[in-house]
Design an enzyme around this catalytic site. Structure first.
Site, PDB file in Angstrom:
ATOM      1  N   HIS A  67       0.837  -1.207   0.000  1.00  0.00           N
ATOM      2  CA  HIS A  67       0.000   0.000   0.000  1.00  0.00           C
ATOM      3  C   HIS A  67       0.875   1.262   0.000  1.00  0.00           C
ATOM      4  O   HIS A  67       0.688   2.166  -0.812  1.00  0.00           O
ATOM      5  CB  HIS A  67      -0.915  -0.033   1.237  1.00  0.00           C
ATOM      6  CG  HIS A  67      -1.795   1.178   1.375  1.00  0.00           C
ATOM      7  ND1 HIS A  67      -3.159   1.120   1.237  1.00  0.00           N
ATOM      8  CD2 HIS A  67      -1.500   2.473   1.657  1.00  0.00           C
ATOM      9  CE1 HIS A  67      -3.665   2.333   1.415  1.00  0.00           C
ATOM     10  NE2 HIS A  67      -2.685   3.177   1.682  1.00  0.00           N
ATOM     11  N   GLU A  68       1.850   1.289   0.900  1.00  0.00           N
ATOM     12  CA  GLU A  68       2.703   2.482   0.997  1.00  0.00           C
ATOM     13  C   GLU A  68       3.586   2.624  -0.236  1.00  0.00           C
ATOM     14  O   GLU A  68       3.872   3.733  -0.686  1.00  0.00           O
ATOM     15  CB  GLU A  68       3.554   2.437   2.262  1.00  0.00           C
ATOM     16  CG  GLU A  68       2.747   2.463   3.560  1.00  0.00           C
ATOM     17  CD  GLU A  68       1.671   3.543   3.580  1.00  0.00           C
ATOM     18  OE1 GLU A  68       1.942   4.666   3.126  1.00  0.00           O
ATOM     19  OE2 GLU A  68       0.556   3.251   4.047  1.00  0.00           O
ATOM     20  N   HIS A  71       1.755   4.464  -2.983  1.00  0.00           N
ATOM     21  CA  HIS A  71       1.882   5.916  -2.826  1.00  0.00           C
ATOM     22  C   HIS A  71       3.243   6.379  -3.339  1.00  0.00           C
ATOM     23  O   HIS A  71       3.369   7.343  -4.069  1.00  0.00           O
ATOM     24  CB  HIS A  71       1.790   6.311  -1.339  1.00  0.00           C
ATOM     25  CG  HIS A  71       0.411   6.212  -0.757  1.00  0.00           C
ATOM     26  ND1 HIS A  71      -0.683   6.832  -1.290  1.00  0.00           N
ATOM     27  CD2 HIS A  71      -0.046   5.567   0.356  1.00  0.00           C
ATOM     28  CE1 HIS A  71      -1.752   6.577  -0.545  1.00  0.00           C
ATOM     29  NE2 HIS A  71      -1.392   5.808   0.468  1.00  0.00           N
TER      30      HIS A  71
END
Ligand SMILES: [Zn+2]
Ligand SMILES: [Zn+2]
Length: 151
Positions: A67-68, A71
């Site tokens: 998820h990170e 980004h």
């Protein structure tokens, strides 16, 4: 897991799943509360929540890192890196990242469960109680230990 372990893990996940290197810093931040991780926009460094990492299994840790990294890589590529952006949603789905941080496991339930031998009222307790001395608050009968968890 140390910060060095985390750094190595994030770099490995980046190469394997995104085919791009992770060249910034990944570290644990104790002050994160409910979120599993975050990217600092100013530095593009990633921070992860050690409590969520401890409570979660391998799949949770991997899902949060992915998820990170979504980004991170989208931000580097000047594409839509926010949760609502189509680029972000598509990439997250493609690599199988977690959309939401799983809830931390709630505190352990009472360790001892007693019930009244007279009226059946349950008395969950964290500690052992002295059955010779303590009586039911409702009917005055003795209590009986019916279940324990842990030891
Ligand atoms: Zn996010
Ligand atoms: Zn009772």
């Amino acid at each position: 897991m140390t910060n060095q372990d985390l750094q190595a893990l994030v770099a490995a996940v980046s190469t394997e799943w995104f085919h791009r290197p992770f060249t910034n810093r990944a570290s644990f931040n104790n002050r994160l509360r409910t979120t599993g991780g975050r990217m600092l926009l100013a530095t593009e460094n990633l921070e992860f929540n050690p409590k969520v990492f401890e409570a979660g299994d391998e799949a949770v840790r991997l899902g949060i890192i992915k998820h990170e990294l979504c980004h991170y890589h989208l931000h580097q590529l000047h594409r839509g890196f926010r949760h609502r952006d189509a680029d972000f949603r598509a990439l997250l789905q493609q690599v199988g990242g977690l959309r939401f941080t799983p809830q931390l496991t709630p505190p352990a339930p009472p360790r001892y469960l007693y019930v009244c031998t007279g009226c059946g009222t349950p008395y969950p307790r964290k500690r052992r109680i002295d059955l010779r001395r303590l009586r039911c608050g409702k009917c005055g009968q003795r209590l009986r230990l019916v279940a324990t968890n842990g030891k």
